[in-house]
Enzyme design. Structure first.
Site, mmCIF file in Angstrom:
data_model
loop_
_atom_site.group_PDB
_atom_site.id
_atom_site.type_symbol
_atom_site.label_atom_id
_atom_site.label_comp_id
_atom_site.label_asym_id
_atom_site.label_seq_id
_atom_site.Cartn_x
_atom_site.Cartn_y
_atom_site.Cartn_z
ATOM 1 C CG HIS A 14 -3.455 5.629 14.065
ATOM 2 N ND1 HIS A 14 -2.765 5.528 15.570
ATOM 3 C CD2 HIS A 14 -3.539 5.665 12.740
ATOM 4 C CE1 HIS A 14 -1.489 5.672 14.305
ATOM 5 N NE2 HIS A 14 -1.613 5.204 13.287
ATOM 6 N NE ARG A 15 -1.029 1.881 13.669
ATOM 7 C CZ ARG A 15 0.174 2.291 14.328
ATOM 8 N NH1 ARG A 15 0.180 1.192 14.891
ATOM 9 N NH2 ARG A 15 1.670 2.702 13.460
ATOM 10 C CD GLU A 41 -4.046 4.269 9.324
ATOM 11 O OE1 GLU A 41 -2.789 4.266 9.038
ATOM 12 O OE2 GLU A 41 -4.211 4.227 10.773
ATOM 13 C CG ASP A 43 -0.943 0.554 8.916
ATOM 14 O OD1 ASP A 43 -0.472 1.507 8.683
ATOM 15 O OD2 ASP A 43 -1.867 0.920 10.362
ATOM 16 C CG HIS A 56 1.598 -0.223 12.162
ATOM 17 N ND1 HIS A 56 2.999 -0.714 12.482
ATOM 18 C CD2 HIS A 56 1.572 0.948 11.418
ATOM 19 C CE1 HIS A 56 3.745 0.670 12.473
ATOM 20 N NE2 HIS A 56 2.491 1.356 11.581
ATOM 21 C CD GLU A 115 0.875 4.323 6.304
ATOM 22 O OE1 GLU A 115 1.613 3.759 6.871
ATOM 23 O OE2 GLU A 115 -0.179 4.237 7.715
ATOM 24 C CE LYS A 117 3.479 0.480 7.704
ATOM 25 N NZ LYS A 117 3.246 1.267 8.532
ATOM 26 C CG ASP A 240 -3.995 5.954 19.051
ATOM 27 O OD1 ASP A 240 -3.888 5.894 17.263
ATOM 28 O OD2 ASP A 240 -2.311 5.896 20.052
#
Length: 246
Positions: A14-15, A41, A43, A56, A115, A117, A240
């Protein structure tokens, strides 16, 4: 197609490895490679001069030493910001990366969940709309089979499906899968559903699997019920910290 590559339950960083590195930086994505993640992943937002920037939040305040909305700053201005010291002073040299930089860094190592936004979505759909830019870049990098594009904004995904019949699309949701969500999932010919782990139930996993969907629940504020999610038969976890994977 990406589905051919899913031979196991995926560890999706995640990120990047955001528990150990400043999120959405090259350090975090290289950390994901080192940690054995299967996918990252990240953003994507648009800068003032309409470049694809990996961050993000709608503003730069939380994760850099700058202030203000991302969309009011040019790429040159964004590149001047320190995107690491907020996490730990030893990451002071980290900068906000472009999507192109990230794809070059991880190509051949990891799958990528991009992703888009919601604040980057534009109803007028200009020629350089964020979804068009993302698709063009992924094609340019020859990474269509390695990329999944997700969003909370269903129209972004619908626009992408109209442009490309084969790209893998993921629908994000903070709420359980109701009739409306399932309608949109079918309408975009989705690849995966990404729910807040706290709203997920066994029945929903079964329903989405019956539709041919992969289910990738995501962590919230660093927390996720790993054992509970895996017991439901999800196809991967967006987490995470590598320690959240069993």
């Amino acid at each position: 197609m990406m589905k051919k590559q899913l031979q196991q339950r995926l560890f999706i960083a995640h990120r990047g490895i955001s528990a150990r590195y400043p999120e959405n930086t090259l350090a975090a994505f290289n950390g994901a490679i080192d940690a054995g993640a299967h996918m990252i992943e990240l953003d994507v937002c648009l800068s003032k001069d309409r470049h694809l920037v990996v961050i993000h939040d709608e503003t730069v305040d939380r994760t850099t030493n700058g202030t203000g909305p991302v969309k009011t700053l040019t790429l040159a201005q964004l590149r001047q910001l320190d995107a690491g010291s907020w996490f730990d002073p030893r990451f002071h040299a980290e900068r906000l990366p472009t999507l192109s930089q990230v794809l070059d860094t991880v190509k051949g190592h990891l799958l990528v969940n991009i992703e888009i936004k919601p604040e980057a979505f534009e109803e007028k759909r200009p020629a350089d709309a964020v979804e068009r830019q993302v698709l063009d870049l992924v094609r340019e990098k020859n990474m269509l089979d390695d990329v999944l594009v997700s969003s909370f904004e269903w129209q972004v995904l619908e626009n992408l499906r109209k442009i490309d019949p084969g790209i893998a699309l993921g629908l994000l949701s903070e709420v359980p899968a109701d009739e409306n969500l399932l309608h949109w999932y079918q309408r975009i010919k989705g690849f995966s559903w990404h729910p807040d782990f706290r709203v997920l139930t066994q029945q929903q996993v079964n329903t989405l699997h019956d539709m041919g969907a992969c289910v990738f629940p995501y962590a919230v504020d660093g927390e996720i019920d790993t054992r509970g999610m895996l017991a439901m038969g999800v196809d991967g976890l967006i987490v995470d910290d590598p320690r959240q994977m069993i």
